[in-house]
Enzyme design. Structure first.
Site, PDB file in Angstrom:
ATOM      1  N   PRO A 138       0.841  -1.382  -0.031  1.00 14.36           N
ATOM      2  CA  PRO A 138      -0.064  -0.024   0.272  1.00 14.36           C
ATOM      3  C   PRO A 138       0.891   1.371  -0.006  1.00 14.36           C
ATOM      4  O   PRO A 138       1.738   1.265   0.860  1.00 14.36           O
ATOM      5  CB  PRO A 138      -0.725  -0.070   1.334  1.00 14.36           C
ATOM      6  CG  PRO A 138      -0.605  -1.660   1.784  1.00 14.36           C
ATOM      7  CD  PRO A 138       0.713  -2.116   1.235  1.00 14.36           C
ATOM      8  N   GLU A 139       0.655   2.096  -0.761  1.00 11.69           N
ATOM      9  CA  GLU A 139       1.303   3.495  -1.093  1.00 11.69           C
ATOM     10  C   GLU A 139       0.583   4.333  -0.547  1.00 11.69           C
ATOM     11  O   GLU A 139      -0.717   4.265  -0.209  1.00 11.69           O
ATOM     12  CB  GLU A 139       1.837   3.609  -2.372  1.00 11.69           C
ATOM     13  CG  GLU A 139       2.877   2.457  -2.905  1.00 11.69           C
ATOM     14  CD  GLU A 139       4.478   2.705  -2.298  1.00 11.69           C
ATOM     15  OE1 GLU A 139       4.537   3.672  -1.874  1.00 11.69           O
ATOM     16  OE2 GLU A 139       5.180   1.635  -2.690  1.00 11.69           O
ATOM     17  N   HIS A 185      -5.678 -13.906   9.588  1.00 10.31           N
ATOM     18  CA  HIS A 185      -4.869 -12.974   9.696  1.00 10.31           C
ATOM     19  C   HIS A 185      -5.636 -11.787  10.000  1.00 10.31           C
ATOM     20  O   HIS A 185      -4.944 -10.423   9.748  1.00 10.31           O
ATOM     21  CB  HIS A 185      -4.022 -12.386   8.321  1.00 10.31           C
ATOM     22  CG  HIS A 185      -3.745 -13.837   7.811  1.00 10.31           C
ATOM     23  ND1 HIS A 185      -2.656 -14.396   8.335  1.00 10.31           N
ATOM     24  CD2 HIS A 185      -3.636 -14.518   6.692  1.00 10.31           C
ATOM     25  CE1 HIS A 185      -2.125 -15.544   7.855  1.00 10.31           C
ATOM     26  NE2 HIS A 185      -2.901 -15.593   6.579  1.00 10.31           N
ATOM     27  N   ARG A 212       1.339 -10.791   6.149  1.00 13.75           N
ATOM     28  CA  ARG A 212       3.042 -10.719   6.372  1.00 13.75           C
ATOM     29  C   ARG A 212       3.245 -10.072   7.559  1.00 13.75           C
ATOM     30  O   ARG A 212       4.585 -10.108   8.122  1.00 13.75           O
ATOM     31  CB  ARG A 212       3.552 -10.306   5.203  1.00 13.75           C
ATOM     32  CG  ARG A 212       3.380 -11.385   4.102  1.00 13.75           C
ATOM     33  CD  ARG A 212       4.228 -10.848   2.598  1.00 13.75           C
ATOM     34  NE  ARG A 212       5.545 -10.651   2.879  1.00 13.75           N
ATOM     35  CZ  ARG A 212       6.374 -10.388   1.775  1.00 13.75           C
ATOM     36  NH1 ARG A 212       5.917  -9.829   0.764  1.00 13.75           N
ATOM     37  NH2 ARG A 212       7.676 -10.473   2.297  1.00 13.75           N
TER      38      ARG A 212
END
Ligand code: ZN
Length: 271
Positions: A2-3, A91, A110
């Protein structure tokens, strides 16, 4: 990953569901993600309302009645609001039940993302003091880049990706903005004129704004707050197009490595 546009899109999507909402109950399903999740935070968070939500760099900042929640999405993180009937997914590491019956969920396979809680504003400000200017703010302009780059030999792409100078210009956005400004990524930043910096600032801002308008996404596993994939990748001019013809002049797009990052440019359009 994600930017800035994905984070901005997430904030815009979350705002309507969380702004003004009281956090009724918080659950940490792990005791750490990238950083520890302290169970002592829970009683400080519960009962507080989210008075404001905004983005700073790639952080999602939630100002509470007292204190702040800072969320970072890391590589694969997402923050979404779901109906309470919707089962928890694998998650989903953090859940905040809201007064409106919805649940704010932080999901991160992650686990490079994080949550930090700050009881006071000074400590929160300290933690973000190293960030450079916001690229979509009035503080980001050609004069700023021009003066900061004098006598520097580093490639322009490294300069605009330096988070201490300007935040949120990730690899894709840097490549695309340099194409719009007709500047090669490896060009020494100290040799670029002010007029070319004006084009670069405009290129960075239009690239980011276009991506925000299209819903963010640049990666396959990112989902915005309402779990809609974004569309930015369909309109890339140079990024990921090595060996393909330039959309402007048909010259073959080249790629080089700069600071370990793939950097794409048209050798004809960019000088
Ligand atoms: Zn070209």
């Amino acid at each position: 990953m994600p930017e800035l546009p994905e984070v901005e899109t997430t904030v815009l999507g979350l705002r309507r569901y969380v702004a003004g909402q009281q956090i009724v109950n918080t659950t940490f399903h792990r005791d750490n993600i990238r950083y520890p999740l302290h169970s002592a935070w829970i009683e400080q968070i519960n009962g507080q309302s989210i008075v404001r939500i905004y983005r700073r760099a790639k952080l999602i900042v939630m100002q509470l009645n007292s204190g702040y929640l800072l969320w970072h999405l890391g590589m694969t993180g997402s923050l979404r609001v779901s109906q309470k009937e919707e089962p928890k997914r694998r998650h989903d590491h953090i859940e905040c039940q809201l007064h409106n019956g919805r649940i704010l969920r932080f999901h991160d396979p992650r686990r490079f993302g994080y949550l930090k809680y700050f009881a006071d504003e000074a400590a929160m400000q300290d933690s973000i003091a190293h960030y450079g200017v916001e690229p979509l703010s009035d503080d980001f302009h050609a004069d700023y880049l021009y003066h900061i780059s004098r006598n520097k030999k580093q490639p322009i792409k490294n300069l605009i990706m330096n988070q201490a100078i300007v935040v949120g210009v990730g690899n894709i956005y840097a490549c695309e903005a340099l194409f719009l400004a007709a500047i090669r990524p490896q060009k020494a930043c100290g040799k670029i004129s002010k007029i070319r910096y004006q084009r670069l600032v405009a290129g960075i801002q239009s690239t980011l704004k276009q991506s925000i308008a299209q819903g963010g996404t640049t990666i396959s596993d990112f989902e915005n707050a309402e779990a809609e994939p974004g569309y930015f990748q369909q309109s890339l001019a140079v990024y990921g197009r090595s060996g393909k013809p330039c959309r402007q002049c048909r010259t073959t797009i080249k790629s080089i490595r700069l600071s370990g990052r793939n950097s794409f440019y048209c050798p004809c359009c960019q000088r």
